[in-house]
Scaffold this motif. Structure first.
Motif, mmCIF file in Angstrom:
data_model
loop_
_atom_site.group_PDB
_atom_site.id
_atom_site.type_symbol
_atom_site.label_atom_id
_atom_site.label_comp_id
_atom_site.label_asym_id
_atom_site.label_seq_id
_atom_site.Cartn_x
_atom_site.Cartn_y
_atom_site.Cartn_z
ATOM 1 N N ASN A 164 0.640 -1.082 -0.018
ATOM 2 C CA ASN A 164 -0.119 0.123 0.072
ATOM 3 C C ASN A 164 0.931 1.339 -0.174
ATOM 4 O OD1 ASN A 164 -2.615 -1.475 -0.375
ATOM 5 N ND2 ASN A 164 -2.380 -1.519 2.798
ATOM 6 N N ILE A 165 2.296 1.174 0.389
ATOM 7 C CA ILE A 165 2.876 2.020 1.173
ATOM 8 C C ILE A 165 3.744 3.022 -0.644
ATOM 9 C CG2 ILE A 165 5.174 3.304 1.579
ATOM 10 C CD1 ILE A 165 4.462 1.455 4.083
ATOM 11 N N TYR A 166 3.869 1.015 -1.701
ATOM 12 C CA TYR A 166 3.620 1.828 -2.495
ATOM 13 C C TYR A 166 3.901 2.322 -3.595
ATOM 14 C CZ TYR A 166 7.741 -2.301 -1.079
ATOM 15 O OH TYR A 166 8.670 -3.015 -1.205
ATOM 16 N N VAL A 167 2.039 2.984 -3.338
ATOM 17 C CA VAL A 167 1.859 3.391 -4.788
ATOM 18 C C VAL A 167 2.026 5.223 -4.507
ATOM 19 C CG1 VAL A 167 -0.512 2.200 -4.695
ATOM 20 C CG2 VAL A 167 -0.733 4.005 -2.737
ATOM 21 N N HIS A 168 2.323 5.424 -3.131
ATOM 22 C CA HIS A 168 2.976 6.461 -3.310
ATOM 23 C C HIS A 168 4.659 7.159 -4.363
ATOM 24 C CE1 HIS A 168 -0.015 6.850 -0.855
ATOM 25 N NE2 HIS A 168 0.181 6.407 -0.229
ATOM 26 N N PHE A 169 5.305 6.277 -4.631
ATOM 27 C CA PHE A 169 6.620 6.522 -4.835
ATOM 28 C C PHE A 169 6.998 5.413 -6.407
ATOM 29 C CE2 PHE A 169 6.111 5.892 -0.165
ATOM 30 C CZ PHE A 169 6.873 7.061 -0.036
ATOM 31 N N HIS A 170 7.763 5.922 -6.684
ATOM 32 C CA HIS A 170 8.576 5.430 -8.253
ATOM 33 C C HIS A 170 8.674 3.962 -7.825
ATOM 34 C CE1 HIS A 170 10.787 4.959 -12.044
ATOM 35 N NE2 HIS A 170 10.098 6.129 -12.066
ATOM 36 N N PRO A 171 8.440 2.831 -8.954
ATOM 37 C CA PRO A 171 9.451 1.891 -8.354
ATOM 38 C C PRO A 171 10.836 1.475 -8.419
ATOM 39 C CG PRO A 171 7.758 1.960 -10.375
ATOM 40 C CD PRO A 171 7.439 2.907 -9.587
ATOM 41 N N ASP A 172 11.232 2.229 -8.715
ATOM 42 C CA ASP A 172 13.144 2.700 -8.138
ATOM 43 C C ASP A 172 13.314 2.762 -7.285
ATOM 44 O OD1 ASP A 172 13.742 1.326 -10.466
ATOM 45 O OD2 ASP A 172 14.398 3.480 -11.868
ATOM 46 N N GLU A 173 12.091 3.271 -6.278
ATOM 47 C CA GLU A 173 12.912 4.235 -4.315
ATOM 48 C C GLU A 173 11.639 2.893 -4.048
ATOM 49 O OE1 GLU A 173 11.790 8.205 -4.935
ATOM 50 O OE2 GLU A 173 9.789 7.396 -4.891
ATOM 51 N N HIS A 174 10.939 2.039 -4.658
ATOM 52 C CA HIS A 174 11.015 0.911 -3.158
ATOM 53 C C HIS A 174 11.945 0.190 -2.367
ATOM 54 C CE1 HIS A 174 6.556 -0.025 -6.658
ATOM 55 N NE2 HIS A 174 7.319 1.610 -5.682
ATOM 56 N N ARG A 175 12.863 0.037 -2.758
ATOM 57 C CA ARG A 175 13.757 -0.711 -2.417
ATOM 58 C C ARG A 175 14.405 0.353 -1.427
ATOM 59 N NH1 ARG A 175 20.075 -2.860 -4.099
ATOM 60 N NH2 ARG A 175 20.552 -2.760 -2.471
ATOM 61 N N PHE A 176 14.499 1.878 -1.163
ATOM 62 C CA PHE A 176 14.611 2.687 -0.071
ATOM 63 C C PHE A 176 13.299 2.726 0.853
ATOM 64 C CE2 PHE A 176 14.499 6.540 1.934
ATOM 65 C CZ PHE A 176 16.427 6.789 1.906
ATOM 66 N N VAL A 177 12.356 2.309 0.288
ATOM 67 C CA VAL A 177 11.067 2.418 1.309
ATOM 68 C C VAL A 177 11.508 0.881 2.077
ATOM 69 C CG1 VAL A 177 8.479 2.397 1.412
ATOM 70 C CG2 VAL A 177 9.723 3.751 -0.563
ATOM 71 N N ASP A 178 11.426 -0.321 1.293
ATOM 72 C CA ASP A 178 12.063 -0.802 2.152
ATOM 73 C C ASP A 178 12.529 -0.658 3.840
ATOM 74 O OD1 ASP A 178 9.906 -2.184 1.272
ATOM 75 O OD2 ASP A 178 11.528 -3.456 -0.453
ATOM 76 N N GLN A 179 14.257 -0.196 3.112
ATOM 77 C CA GLN A 179 15.277 0.409 4.173
ATOM 78 C C GLN A 179 14.803 1.137 5.265
ATOM 79 O OE1 GLN A 179 18.710 1.870 1.424
ATOM 80 N NE2 GLN A 179 19.145 0.208 2.398
ATOM 81 N N ALA A 180 13.969 1.775 4.865
ATOM 82 C CA ALA A 180 13.365 3.234 5.561
ATOM 83 C C ALA A 180 12.455 2.597 6.596
ATOM 84 C CB ALA A 180 13.035 4.156 5.233
ATOM 85 N N THR A 181 11.429 1.584 5.980
ATOM 86 C CA THR A 181 10.145 0.973 6.668
ATOM 87 C C THR A 181 11.634 -0.197 7.761
ATOM 88 O OG1 THR A 181 8.898 0.829 4.822
ATOM 89 C CG2 THR A 181 8.641 -0.402 6.828
ATOM 90 N N GLU A 182 11.865 -0.695 7.295
ATOM 91 C CA GLU A 182 12.827 -2.139 8.460
ATOM 92 C C GLU A 182 13.440 -0.747 9.734
ATOM 93 O OE1 GLU A 182 16.829 -4.698 8.438
ATOM 94 O OE2 GLU A 182 15.797 -3.915 6.995
ATOM 95 N N TRP A 183 13.848 0.252 9.083
ATOM 96 C CA TRP A 183 14.910 1.619 10.144
ATOM 97 C C TRP A 183 13.699 1.341 11.143
ATOM 98 C CZ3 TRP A 183 16.959 4.877 5.792
ATOM 99 C CH2 TRP A 183 18.460 4.456 5.217
ATOM 100 N N ILE A 184 12.551 2.436 10.704
ATOM 101 C CA ILE A 184 11.610 2.798 11.609
ATOM 102 C C ILE A 184 11.333 1.286 12.682
ATOM 103 C CG2 ILE A 184 9.138 3.644 11.554
ATOM 104 C CD1 ILE A 184 10.010 5.578 9.472
ATOM 105 N N GLY A 185 11.191 0.387 11.940
ATOM 106 C CA GLY A 185 10.182 -1.137 12.895
ATOM 107 C C GLY A 185 11.370 -1.084 13.828
ATOM 108 N N ARG A 186 12.375 -1.007 13.631
ATOM 109 C CA ARG A 186 13.965 -1.382 14.512
ATOM 110 C C ARG A 186 13.532 -0.320 15.984
ATOM 111 N NH1 ARG A 186 19.148 -3.144 11.112
ATOM 112 N NH2 ARG A 186 18.292 -5.089 10.770
ATOM 113 N N ALA A 187 13.050 0.915 15.465
ATOM 114 C CA ALA A 187 13.310 1.595 15.822
ATOM 115 C C ALA A 187 12.230 1.780 17.019
ATOM 116 C CB ALA A 187 13.439 3.242 16.182
ATOM 117 N N GLU A 188 10.867 1.196 16.598
ATOM 118 C CA GLU A 188 10.119 1.308 17.420
ATOM 119 C C GLU A 188 9.912 -0.085 18.315
ATOM 120 O OE1 GLU A 188 5.567 1.911 14.892
ATOM 121 O OE2 GLU A 188 6.932 -0.194 14.254
ATOM 122 N N GLN A 189 11.307 -0.717 18.646
ATOM 123 C CA GLN A 189 12.167 -2.054 18.991
ATOM 124 C C GLN A 189 13.489 -1.464 20.002
ATOM 125 O OE1 GLN A 189 9.923 -5.269 19.639
ATOM 126 N NE2 GLN A 189 8.720 -4.568 17.871
#
Length: 260
Positions: free
Chosen positions: A5-30
């Motif tokens: 659902n997040i991907y629709v807001h970003f260019h396909p070439d940005e999806h890898r970075f979106v995954d990275q950023a999502t992982e960083w945020i998830g770790r911060a929540e932990q």
């Protein structure tokens, strides 16, 4: 929110970075803290946008000074005081015993750095001056770059590692041009700025080598507006400073600034 659902807001070439950023945020929540490599303004925007959806996470960006373009980010749980966190930034001061550094520009320094096998992600902004250059670099890469960087273009140089507080940023230099264009389309303006035919400028745009405001843009008909920054790999970048109005023949009078 699921990533698809997040991907629709970003260019396909940005999806890898979106995954990275999502992982960083998830770790911060932990309760983990993440210090990123240097991010361009588009990546910083993506990270900040994603973090804003998580009230228990916050982000600090640091690039050496307030106006820095490329910045590292510290992603952490909201109870951490980010001002106390080390952003891991050093400055490589480049000098030479003669006056030959005045002939060097941003591209010369970047070419020399990448030629040493350095990753672009470890390098922040580069500030060339007639008497030398200050290069913002990740602290973990500062020793390597300082030891290995002995020549820029054909100029022999010496280096010194400084703290971020000793950074001396230089103002971005723009070479202004006034143009008359048929429309505000990306391909039309870019062809005039780079002095390419319309057919030739379409090639890098459609090949994904053009960015508008640090976001990949493959639509040659995209209209540009004041303040937009356009970069094309191999040709440099420019910003649309002002749309001055229409001429009697209905052409757009614009003022652009080409980064030099």
């Amino acid at each position: 929110m699921a990533n698809d659902n997040i991907y629709v807001h970003f260019h396909p070439d940005e999806h890898r970075f979106v995954d990275q950023a999502t992982e960083w945020i998830g770790r911060a929540e932990q309760h983990a803290v993440k210090l990123t490599d240097f991010l361009d303004p588009r990546q910083a925007f993506i990270l900040n946008s994603l973090a804003n959806a998580h009230p228990d996470v916050h982000v600090r960006f640091e690039g050496g000074h307030e106006g820095a373009e490329r910045r590292r980010a510290i992603v952490a749980p909201d109870y951490r005081v980010l001002e106390d966190e080390d952003a891991g930034i050093r400055v490589i001061a480049v000098s030479s015993p003669d006056d030959s550094l005045a002939e060097l520009d941003h591209g010369d320094y970047m070419g020399a750095i990448l030629g040493l096998g350095m990753k672009r992600d470890k390098i922040g902004d580069i500030y060339p001056r007639p008497d030398g250059c200050h290069i913002v670099v990740a602290a973990e890469s500062a020793d390597y770059l300082s030891l290995q960087l002995s020549q820029v273009h054909r100029v022999h140089v010496r280096t010194e590692i400084l703290t971020a507080e000793r950074l001396q940023p230089t103002e971005t230099r723009l070479e202004e041009q006034q143009l008359s264009v048929a429309s505000l389309r990306l391909d039309g303006i870019a062809s005039d700025v780079y002095r390419l035919s319309r057919a030739k400028v379409l090639v890098p745009i459609k090949a994904g080598r053009c960015k508008v405001n640090w976001k990949q843009e493959e639509d040659p008909s995209k209209p540009l507006k004041e303040g937009d920054v356009v970069s094309m790999k191999g040709f440099g970048r420019f910003t649309l400073l002002e749309v001055e109005g229409l001429s009697k023949k209905g052409r757009h009078r614009i003022r652009i600034g080409k980064y030099v």
